[in-house]
Design a protein around this motif. Structure first.
Motif, PDB file in Angstrom:
ATOM      1  N   ASN A 212      70.060  12.705  46.504  1.00  0.00           N
ATOM      2  CA  ASN A 212      68.685  13.056  46.159  1.00  0.00           C
ATOM      3  C   ASN A 212      67.830  11.810  46.350  1.00  0.00           C
ATOM      4  N   GLU A 213      67.140  11.729  47.484  1.00  0.00           N
ATOM      5  CA  GLU A 213      66.422  10.505  47.832  1.00  0.00           C
ATOM      6  C   GLU A 213      65.259  10.210  46.900  1.00  0.00           C
ATOM      7  N   ASP A 214      64.888  11.157  46.044  1.00  0.00           N
ATOM      8  CA  ASP A 214      63.810  10.929  45.082  1.00  0.00           C
ATOM      9  C   ASP A 214      64.317  10.307  43.786  1.00  0.00           C
ATOM     10  N   GLU A 215      65.608  10.134  43.666  1.00  0.00           N
ATOM     11  CA  GLU A 215      66.207   9.592  42.450  1.00  0.00           C
ATOM     12  C   GLU A 215      66.976   8.316  42.749  1.00  0.00           C
TER      13      GLU A 215
END
Length: 352
Positions: A212-215
């Motif tokens: 999850n590139e947003d985390e």
């Protein structure tokens, strides 16, 4: 010449404590490079750095038709190719990585990337029966046998597609750092996942979750260090299955295969047991600059390149095996979401 010097906010870069000026090289090495400094980089130094990047790409970019690597790929009967002397440590590093991984890290993997679709045209469409044509096990030439090296002269007997991407971007970062250190004591160079940090106060770096590139999956705290990350999540494409006649189908045995650029050079296929890696190396800006000035430059003067190469090598070789040949600290997230962390890694993983 327009100097792309601006504040960090104007450059679209995150601000770094005490390093409020950002010099931007937007197209460099395909990812862009941002250099954070405490005071502005003057026009003369900026132009010198820009030309260093241009010259480097003219030699080592396999995506440029006019590069030396592209010339090698078109030389059907091989030849003798003279590379700049400053690349000697890079070639020595690849000698070491090739030996330490028993051939799983190999510059000649460039041929496999082309066959699987990740070529200069960025078509992302594999040749027919690509899975049976890639890798050393299927007869693809390898670095240890097909290339004779005399310093920075490479001698070949056939056309070869070389790719120095495993450590090449980190090597460029170290070259820029040596030039920057002549006028700036403190700086941070960010080349799309490859960081060279020379700061008095610790810089906190988030470790991106590969699922999850947003985390973030962890944090690292660095002062005088290089940190390089590798993950396949941003460069993926699909190779469909094939019928016996070579036509595409998604219904054949095995079905379509998800590809990425982190290949095991032995079988030529993506390494899928590892999801992400981070490697750190301690740096010494003063000693690196002095070594460059004296002409006595070895692998130890290129910590970002070594961290870059090792972060890729960890996809095809376990940390304990690599530690027999190299000193480094690392964090690794496996595909089953379990994690490994070396004892002195300057940070932590939330899952570890």
């Amino acid at each position: 010449m327009q100097h792309r010097q601006r504040s960090a906010e104007e450059a679209g870069a995150d601000s770094v404590q005490g390093l409020q000026h950002a010099s931007v090289f937007p197209e460099a090495l395909g990812t862009g490079i941002v250099m954070h400094t405490a005071r502005p980089i003057d026009d003369d130094l900026y132009e010198r750095l820009r030309l260093m990047i241009e010259d480097y790409e003219a030699v080592l970019s396999r995506f440029r038709e006019d590069s030396l690597l592209s010339t090698m790929s078109r030389a059907q009967h091989g030849g003798s190719f003279d590379f700049p002397d400053y690349l000697a440590p890079l070639f020595e590093m690849y000698d070491g990585l090739f030996d330490a991984t028993h051939g799983a890290i190999d510059p000649l993997v460039g041929s496999d990337l082309v066959k699987l679709g990740y070529g200069p045209d960025l078509a992302f469409h594999a040749i027919p029966h690509a899975r049976d044509a890639v890798g050393a096990i299927h007869g693809r030439a390898n670095w240890g046998e097909a290339v004779t090296r005399h310093g920075t002269t490479l001698i070949t007997r056939q056309a070869l597609h070389l790719d120095f991407g495993a450590a090449g971007k980190g090597f460029m970062v170290d070259l820029l750092a040596a030039a920057c250190a002549e006028r700036h004591d403190h700086y941070l160079i960010d080349a799309g996942g490859d960081l060279r940090i020379e700061c008095l106060d610790a810089v906190r770096v988030a470790l991106e979750d590969p699922f999850n590139e947003d985390e973030a999956v962890g944090m690292a705290n660095l002062t005088h260090a290089s940190l390089c990350a590798s993950a396949p999540s941003r460069r993926r494409w699909t190779v469909p299955g094939e019928k016996a006649d070579g036509s595409d189908t998604s219904d054949c045995e095995g079905g379509p295969v998800m590809m990425h650029h982190l290949l095991n050079a032995i079988d030529g296929m993506p390494a899928n047991e590892v999801a992400a890696t981070w490697v750190t190396q301690r740096t010494s800006s003063d000693s690196a600059s002095r070594d460059h000035a004296n002409g006595a430059v070895g692998i130890e003067a290129f910590p970002t390149a070594l961290a870059d190469g090792l972060s890729t090598a960890l996809f095809v070789c376990d940390p304990s095996s690599l530690a027999e040949s190299f000193e480094f600290e690392c964090a690794v997230v496996l595909s089953d979401r379990s994690a490994l962390l070396s004892r002195d890694f300057p940070g932590r993983l939330f899952t570890a």
